[in-house]
Design a protein around this motif. Structure first.
Motif, PDB file in Angstrom:
ATOM      1  N   UNK A   1       0.862  -1.212   0.091  1.00 20.51           N
ATOM      2  CA  UNK A   1       0.010   0.172  -0.084  1.00 20.51           C
ATOM      3  C   UNK A   1       0.865   1.336  -0.014  1.00 20.51           C
ATOM      4  N   UNK A   2       2.156   1.119   0.422  1.00 21.37           N
ATOM      5  CA  UNK A   2       2.981   2.471   0.630  1.00 21.37           C
ATOM      6  C   UNK A   2       3.769   2.672  -0.829  1.00 21.37           C
ATOM      7  N   UNK A   3       3.344   1.696  -1.531  1.00 17.62           N
ATOM      8  CA  UNK A   3       4.157   2.154  -2.870  1.00 17.62           C
ATOM      9  C   UNK A   3       3.097   2.072  -4.194  1.00 17.62           C
ATOM     10  N   UNK A   4       2.745   3.126  -4.678  1.00 13.91           N
ATOM     11  CA  UNK A   4       2.059   3.177  -5.889  1.00 13.91           C
ATOM     12  C   UNK A   4       2.844   3.509  -7.123  1.00 13.91           C
ATOM     13  N   UNK A   5       2.500   2.839  -8.139  1.00 16.02           N
ATOM     14  CA  UNK A   5       3.373   3.352  -9.219  1.00 16.02           C
ATOM     15  C   UNK A   5       2.358   3.703 -10.392  1.00 16.02           C
ATOM     16  N   UNK A   6       3.089   4.695 -11.111  1.00 12.00           N
ATOM     17  CA  UNK A   6       2.567   5.422 -12.105  1.00 12.00           C
ATOM     18  C   UNK A   6       2.450   4.578 -13.364  1.00 12.00           C
ATOM     19  N   UNK A   7       1.310   3.763 -13.809  1.00 12.79           N
ATOM     20  CA  UNK A   7       1.200   3.035 -14.800  1.00 12.79           C
ATOM     21  C   UNK A   7       0.025   2.883 -15.474  1.00 12.79           C
ATOM     22  N   UNK A   8       0.064   3.029 -16.844  1.00 17.06           N
ATOM     23  CA  UNK A   8      -1.240   3.022 -17.439  1.00 17.06           C
ATOM     24  C   UNK A   8      -2.082   4.385 -17.273  1.00 17.06           C
ATOM     25  N   UNK A   9      -1.450   5.431 -17.057  1.00 13.93           N
ATOM     26  CA  UNK A   9      -2.077   6.842 -17.024  1.00 13.93           C
ATOM     27  C   UNK A   9      -2.576   7.084 -15.494  1.00 13.93           C
ATOM     28  N   UNK A  10      -2.436   6.108 -14.513  1.00 14.20           N
ATOM     29  CA  UNK A  10      -3.073   6.175 -13.298  1.00 14.20           C
ATOM     30  C   UNK A  10      -1.988   5.460 -12.298  1.00 14.20           C
ATOM     31  N   UNK A  11      -2.496   5.719 -10.916  1.00 12.25           N
ATOM     32  CA  UNK A  11      -1.543   5.457  -9.864  1.00 12.25           C
ATOM     33  C   UNK A  11      -2.121   3.892  -9.450  1.00 12.25           C
ATOM     34  N   UNK A  12      -1.139   2.951  -9.510  1.00  9.41           N
ATOM     35  CA  UNK A  12      -1.432   1.494  -9.552  1.00  9.41           C
ATOM     36  C   UNK A  12      -0.811   0.899  -8.237  1.00  9.41           C
ATOM     37  N   UNK A  13      -1.536   0.204  -7.195  1.00  6.50           N
ATOM     38  CA  UNK A  13      -0.506  -0.585  -6.192  1.00  6.50           C
ATOM     39  C   UNK A  13       0.555  -1.309  -7.018  1.00  6.50           C
ATOM     40  N   UNK A  14       1.692  -1.634  -5.988  1.00  7.19           N
ATOM     41  CA  UNK A  14       2.860  -2.352  -6.644  1.00  7.19           C
ATOM     42  C   UNK A  14       2.291  -3.536  -7.063  1.00  7.19           C
ATOM     43  N   UNK A  15       1.323  -4.201  -6.241  1.00  5.72           N
ATOM     44  CA  UNK A  15       0.940  -5.446  -6.330  1.00  5.72           C
ATOM     45  C   UNK A  15       0.346  -5.905  -7.530  1.00  5.72           C
ATOM     46  N   UNK A  16      -0.219  -4.853  -8.277  1.00  2.00           N
ATOM     47  CA  UNK A  16      -1.055  -5.130  -9.315  1.00  2.00           C
ATOM     48  C   UNK A  16      -0.221  -5.034 -10.659  1.00  2.00           C
ATOM     49  N   UNK A  17       1.006  -4.667 -10.405  1.00  3.24           N
ATOM     50  CA  UNK A  17       1.933  -4.558 -11.747  1.00  3.24           C
ATOM     51  C   UNK A  17       2.998  -5.290 -11.826  1.00  3.24           C
ATOM     52  N   UNK A  18       3.466  -5.888 -10.569  1.00  6.00           N
ATOM     53  CA  UNK A  18       4.537  -6.644 -10.296  1.00  6.00           C
ATOM     54  C   UNK A  18       4.542  -7.807  -9.317  1.00  6.00           C
ATOM     55  N   UNK A  19       5.216  -8.758  -9.204  1.00  6.38           N
ATOM     56  CA  UNK A  19       5.422  -9.606  -8.158  1.00  6.38           C
ATOM     57  C   UNK A  19       6.826  -9.314  -7.299  1.00  6.38           C
ATOM     58  N   UNK A  20       6.577  -9.033  -5.821  1.00  5.98           N
ATOM     59  CA  UNK A  20       7.614  -9.253  -5.176  1.00  5.98           C
ATOM     60  C   UNK A  20       8.278 -10.380  -4.572  1.00  5.98           C
ATOM     61  N   UNK A  21       9.243 -10.644  -4.703  1.00  9.20           N
ATOM     62  CA  UNK A  21      10.206 -11.541  -3.946  1.00  9.20           C
ATOM     63  C   UNK A  21      11.302 -11.391  -3.194  1.00  9.20           C
ATOM     64  N   UNK A  22      11.343 -11.639  -1.924  1.00 14.93           N
ATOM     65  CA  UNK A  22      12.543 -11.586  -1.032  1.00 14.93           C
ATOM     66  C   UNK A  22      13.805 -12.471  -1.420  1.00 14.93           C
ATOM     67  N   UNK A  23      14.642 -12.021  -2.324  1.00  9.87           N
ATOM     68  CA  UNK A  23      15.743 -13.029  -2.506  1.00  9.87           C
ATOM     69  C   UNK A  23      16.713 -13.476  -1.471  1.00  9.87           C
ATOM     70  N   UNK A  24      17.021 -12.334  -0.416  1.00 11.93           N
ATOM     71  CA  UNK A  24      17.719 -12.692   0.592  1.00 11.93           C
ATOM     72  C   UNK A  24      17.568 -11.584   1.674  1.00 11.93           C
ATOM     73  N   UNK A  25      17.985 -11.736   2.828  1.00 13.87           N
ATOM     74  CA  UNK A  25      17.786 -10.706   3.708  1.00 13.87           C
ATOM     75  C   UNK A  25      18.236  -9.367   3.344  1.00 13.87           C
TER      76      UNK A  25
END
Length: 92
Positions: A1-25
């Motif tokens: 929720x803290x990260x909104x991406x400017x995409x497709x002419x609007x601000x989208x939550x990060x989870x709707x435009x990408x997959x976040x994975x923690x590779x290491x600490x």
């Protein structure tokens, strides 16, 4: 929720435009569903207040090295976690 991406002419939550994975600490990898959005995702991550992150674009992915927190940042994180725990107790 803290990260909104400017995409497709609007601000989208990060989870709707990408997959976040923690590779290491110390490393987070963000895989964009649309590789053309990688620069916008990197900008959105860099603009998150209080974290001082420096993301790197690598093809359609964004690689975010996580720096070690300073003593002050650890204190602030502990306070925020305590406040979140108290709020959760109130709701329960």
């Amino acid at each position: 929720d803290a990260c909104a991406v400017e995409a497709y002419g609007d601000r989208q939550p990060l989870a709707t435009v990408a997959h976040v994975a923690v590779a290491s600490p110390t490393l987070v990898r963000i895989s964009c569903f649309d590789p053309q959005l990688a620069p916008a995702v990197a900008k959105a991550v860099a603009d998150i207040e209080g974290l001082s992150l420096n993301p790197n674009v690598s093809g359609g992915d964004v690689v975010v090295p996580i720096p070690r927190p300073s003593k002050e940042q650890r204190g602030a994180l502990a306070k925020a976690a305590g406040a979140a725990a108290e709020e959760a107790k109130k709701r329960a």
